[in-house]
Design a protein around this motif. Structure first.
Motif, PDB file in Angstrom:
ATOM      1  N   SER A 162       0.949  -1.347   0.008  1.00 38.49           N
ATOM      2  CA  SER A 162       0.110   0.053   0.136  1.00 38.49           C
ATOM      3  C   SER A 162       0.494   1.469  -0.186  1.00 38.49           C
ATOM      4  O   SER A 162       0.604   2.755  -0.767  1.00 38.49           O
ATOM      5  N   THR A 163       2.215   1.419   0.410  1.00 32.74           N
ATOM      6  CA  THR A 163       2.286   2.552   0.743  1.00 32.74           C
ATOM      7  C   THR A 163       3.219   2.546  -0.598  1.00 32.74           C
ATOM      8  O   THR A 163       3.396   4.172  -0.897  1.00 32.74           O
ATOM      9  N   LEU A 164       3.614   1.568  -1.111  1.00 34.38           N
ATOM     10  CA  LEU A 164       4.335   1.776  -2.355  1.00 34.38           C
ATOM     11  C   LEU A 164       3.376   2.045  -3.152  1.00 34.38           C
ATOM     12  O   LEU A 164       3.966   3.148  -4.204  1.00 34.38           O
ATOM     13  N   GLN A 165       2.887   2.286  -3.198  1.00 37.52           N
ATOM     14  CA  GLN A 165       1.131   2.664  -4.064  1.00 37.52           C
ATOM     15  C   GLN A 165       0.682   3.663  -4.213  1.00 37.52           C
ATOM     16  O   GLN A 165      -0.153   4.472  -4.659  1.00 37.52           O
ATOM     17  N   LEU A 178      13.328   3.197  -4.069  1.00 37.16           N
ATOM     18  CA  LEU A 178      13.551   2.292  -5.522  1.00 37.16           C
ATOM     19  C   LEU A 178      12.864   1.885  -6.096  1.00 37.16           C
ATOM     20  O   LEU A 178      12.556   0.907  -7.376  1.00 37.16           O
ATOM     21  N   MET A 179      11.864   0.921  -5.424  1.00 42.16           N
ATOM     22  CA  MET A 179      10.890  -0.448  -5.503  1.00 42.16           C
ATOM     23  C   MET A 179       9.829   1.030  -6.203  1.00 42.16           C
ATOM     24  O   MET A 179       9.774   0.568  -7.644  1.00 42.16           O
ATOM     25  N   ALA A 180       9.488   1.782  -6.312  1.00 41.10           N
ATOM     26  CA  ALA A 180       8.504   3.009  -6.811  1.00 41.10           C
ATOM     27  C   ALA A 180       9.394   3.004  -7.686  1.00 41.10           C
ATOM     28  O   ALA A 180       8.504   3.682  -9.051  1.00 41.10           O
ATOM     29  N   ALA A 181      10.143   3.272  -8.147  1.00 40.06           N
ATOM     30  CA  ALA A 181      11.102   3.777  -9.809  1.00 40.06           C
ATOM     31  C   ALA A 181      11.259   2.150 -10.232  1.00 40.06           C
ATOM     32  O   ALA A 181      10.801   2.413 -11.436  1.00 40.06           O
ATOM     33  N   ILE A 182      11.143   1.359 -10.244  1.00 39.95           N
ATOM     34  CA  ILE A 182      10.713   0.635 -11.082  1.00 39.95           C
ATOM     35  C   ILE A 182       9.498  -0.010 -11.000  1.00 39.95           C
ATOM     36  O   ILE A 182       9.204  -0.527 -12.500  1.00 39.95           O
ATOM     37  N   MET A 183       8.570   0.334 -10.351  1.00 32.36           N
ATOM     38  CA  MET A 183       6.718  -0.072 -10.274  1.00 32.36           C
ATOM     39  C   MET A 183       6.271   1.091 -11.198  1.00 32.36           C
ATOM     40  O   MET A 183       5.281   0.489 -12.015  1.00 32.36           O
ATOM     41  N   GLY A 184       6.901   2.236 -11.498  1.00 33.67           N
ATOM     42  CA  GLY A 184       6.306   3.254 -11.934  1.00 33.67           C
ATOM     43  C   GLY A 184       5.169   4.319 -11.573  1.00 33.67           C
ATOM     44  O   GLY A 184       4.838   3.228 -10.191  1.00 33.67           O
TER      45      GLY A 184
END
Ligand code: K
Ligand code: K
Lengths: 454, 454
Positions: free
Chosen positions: A335-338, B431-437
């Motif tokens: 959720s945080t990542l989204q 980093l995860m946000a960068a990969i996921m968009g």
């Protein structure tokens, strides 16, 4: 004051004390001498907490009377303090009052007590049904090697030990002599998985199944029914997480130990698969092993440590932080990542208090493992670190697997393990609540303030 | 699409690429030959991520040109992408638009950009003020042993390396030859602590101090002022947690290594205290050492691992999950035990989104450490497990301390460390946000449902 968490912890301690005294007696040992106190305490705690850690060889050190005591302690510990306390109240003929209901509810974290007497009966019935079925199936295997009577006793012991995820065995090498026996692997795996998945999941599946069977003659209705399946969030999360962890564990262990000369090396491919599967199942806090865990590589041991720490599912006989806690933590991260501010699991929102509880359980568990690992590392400086970490996580998650260091530990380290097993079984939150006592309620409101994080 | 997190990650990668190419050149090595690619990549990543992990001996392998490149990479990496990106925008003469503001805000998690140009100037000014003061003080120490010019260069290098918590040293044994020098320990400790505590805390303290000094002649006003101290929640948490961790680390390391024959054994009591203090300070992700970390016992190493994982404070040059994250997790646990449904820290309520972020940072960090530890354990099965765990936590928290296994690792494991250092420095969430968009926004509301936890 005797608060609810205190009552539960003291009840547990009482059973351990009685068990220690009984295992202390000369009748419990095979040589007819008084058992050393440390051995009696350690074994009783391990049995009541359904851990399975041992510092002496169970089959040779204890007499048949000792084995019977251990089995009774496993049964009492495994059926849980919930059924035990509820049963006690029923025996005393008293009605449930609200405070007791809350106590029982807190103890096993059930969503509500709908007819305590009926629930206890169902849980006991379920346990005995599985244990008797397991005994019969195991009897067919053990009687070939040990004869009818001895085979039956072995079947009873291992069936109860497997269902309660206790891990005690009457074989000195656990189940290693049956490592390639498909029937034994199947029966024990099933007992471990169903025992560790929680009563609610089984009840829910049972209700769904009987409903389907009732309408067996009407296929159209059945299809519509299957589409409308309204399993609870708990059911969906527990079954999916358990399934994924079992398969993931098998694949990972197969990868790390495939060529390991001491672990899986000398076996054929399908035997390797069976070994990896069983060791993945047993990490669900069961504690049996069909291969020498001490022969695993560092990577294999580390994967086992991670699996054991996650552990089984709530409401069953398993330990660890539990599959639901793990999924909530994963859900928070996702959720945080989204960029969402609510946690969703299967299109259901996870309540904020549950998020806090999941974090508290994990932090408390990690803290306990950290403290006991440090203490044992100080007391036994010459032991390989990963073996100590494996030992403490195994004790905390009530797994009972060991790389073989337990009996060689200092007495101090053994006491640390006893406390760790106890904390792991009653739950670190309940234990802390028992020590701290009831908090004073406070209604003061404080303003929010932001912080830099991460 | 070039989202904000992607821009930041790519910017970081660009600096690492330039650094790798420069360190690759024959001018960078002391023997005048082309540097092996792995060494150039590893060293450049380690410098830009202010980690300090090394696979070759920095003083003897690199030329003075190479040392200068490393120092520049540390300075660019340490002052952070925030100042770098902001500075770039100022250089290009463009005004901040909202999107860029959010990018910069996300990058270092600042609570708001009030005058980016002024802020960048303040941060640069602060860094140079501390680095120049540190250089002067270190010069007085080093010139006695190495003469004026060489001493000055050593002072410049170690001052910048310490302030940026980079841990690179021009001595083959880090600072072990100064292990009992009180002045050096004092200067380096101060640079590490202030560099790792975050700009905001220093600015806040500076504002409070100047305000006090302005009213120095009026003692009554000063007392009233002292009572009214309105430091931010961030200031209170960072300073108290840093202080407690520094002291706790010192005491714990003193306990575990007191009689250790190889670590503290041969020193006097006050020397032991100094050694324990410095090793506790350096675990705040600095990476220098005044004693051979490889000689520590398992318990001492495990304590260091815990300290390194918590790391420094946000907004500075330190890594780890950060002191604030740690305090929020502890706060959640405390609140849950007290039966409260809000998290309070210093009479301030922690917003729910911050709770989620703290959990996500911790879960992401643990996951990264778990994966890289497993991968290295598979690639290098003969290495002692605690040394691998120490190595990966050290790389992830940008500490750079090592038990001495780094240069002996397989090339695969070295690449795993490179990725771990990068993930640890840019932050696993970014980093995860960068990969996921960018996630698609969703406004669908789902009902709450309860779960069994723990
Ligand atoms: K067990
Ligand atoms: K560092």
């Amino acid at each position: 004051m005797l608060t609810v968490p205190r009552t539960i912890c003291l009840g547990f301690l009482a059973v351990i004390t009685v068990g220690t005294l009984l295992l202390w007696l000369p009748w419990s040992t095979s040589n007819g001498q008084w058992n050393p106190f440390v051995i009696a305490l350690f074994t009783a705690t391990s049995a009541v907490c359904v851990t399975g850690h041992i510092i002496v060889d169970t089959p040779t050190h204890f007499s048949t009377f000792g084995h019977l005591i251990i089995l009774l302690l496993i049964q009492v510990g495994g059926l849980g303090y919930m059924t035990a306390t509820t049963f006690l109240i029923i025996l005393l003929g008293r009605k449930f009052n609200l405070r007791q209901k809350i106590a029982v509810q807190q103890a096993l974290d059930r969503r509500g007590i709908q007819g305590a007497r009926q629930l206890v009966r169902s849980i006991l019935g379920l346990a005995f049904l599985f244990e008797i079925t397991g005994t019969l199936l195991l009897w067919f295997i053990f009687r070939q090697d040990y004869g009818d009577l001895r085979g039956l006793w072995l079947a009873v012991f291992h069936s109860i030990s497997a269902w309660n995820n206790a891990g005690f065995s009457l074989f000195s090498d656990s189940l290693m002599s049956y490592q390639t026996s498909v029937p034994l692997n199947f029966v024990i795996s099933a007992l471990i998985i169903f025992g560790g998945i929680g009563y609610e999941v089984i009840f829910e599946f049972y209700l769904w199944l009987t409903d389907c069977l009732r309408h067996w003659g009407r296929p159209r209705y059945l299809v519509r029914k299957a589409r409308q399946m309204t399993f609870s969030l708990n059911f969906k999360i527990v079954t999916s997480t358990t399934g994924v962890l079992l398969i993931l564990g098998t694949v990972m262990l197969l990868l790390t130990e495939f060529r390991s000369p001491e672990a899986f090396g000398q076996f054929s491919l399908d035997q390797k698969l069976l070994l990896a599967w069983f060791q993945s199942v047993t990490a669900r806090t069961a504690g049996f092993n069909t291969v020498d865990i001490g022969s695993f590589r560092n990577s294999g041991l580390f994967i086992m440590i991670a699996l054991m720490f996650i552990g089984g599912s709530p409401g069953g006989t398993a330990g660890g932080i539990k599959t639901t806690t793990f999924r909530i933590l994963a859900g928070i991260t996702k959720s945080t990542l989204q960029g969402k501010d609510v946690v969703l699991l299967y299109r259901r929102q996870v309540p904020p208090t549950l998020i806090m509880k999941a974090v508290a359980v994990t932090v408390g568990s990690m803290f306990t493992v950290l403290i006991s690992t440090t203490l044992i590392a100080i007391a036994d400086p010459e032991i390989n670190f990963i073996n100590i970490l494996f030992e403490t996580v195994s004790a905390f998650a009530t797994v009972g697997l060991s790389t073989g260091i337990t009996s060689g530990l200092t007495v101090f380290s053994k006491f640390v393990l006893v406390v760790t097993m106890f904390a792991g079984r009653v739950g670190i939150l309940l234990l802390m609540a028992a020590i701290m006592g009831d908090p004073r309620p406070s209604n003061i409101q404080y303003p929010e303030e932001n912080l830099l994080v991460g």
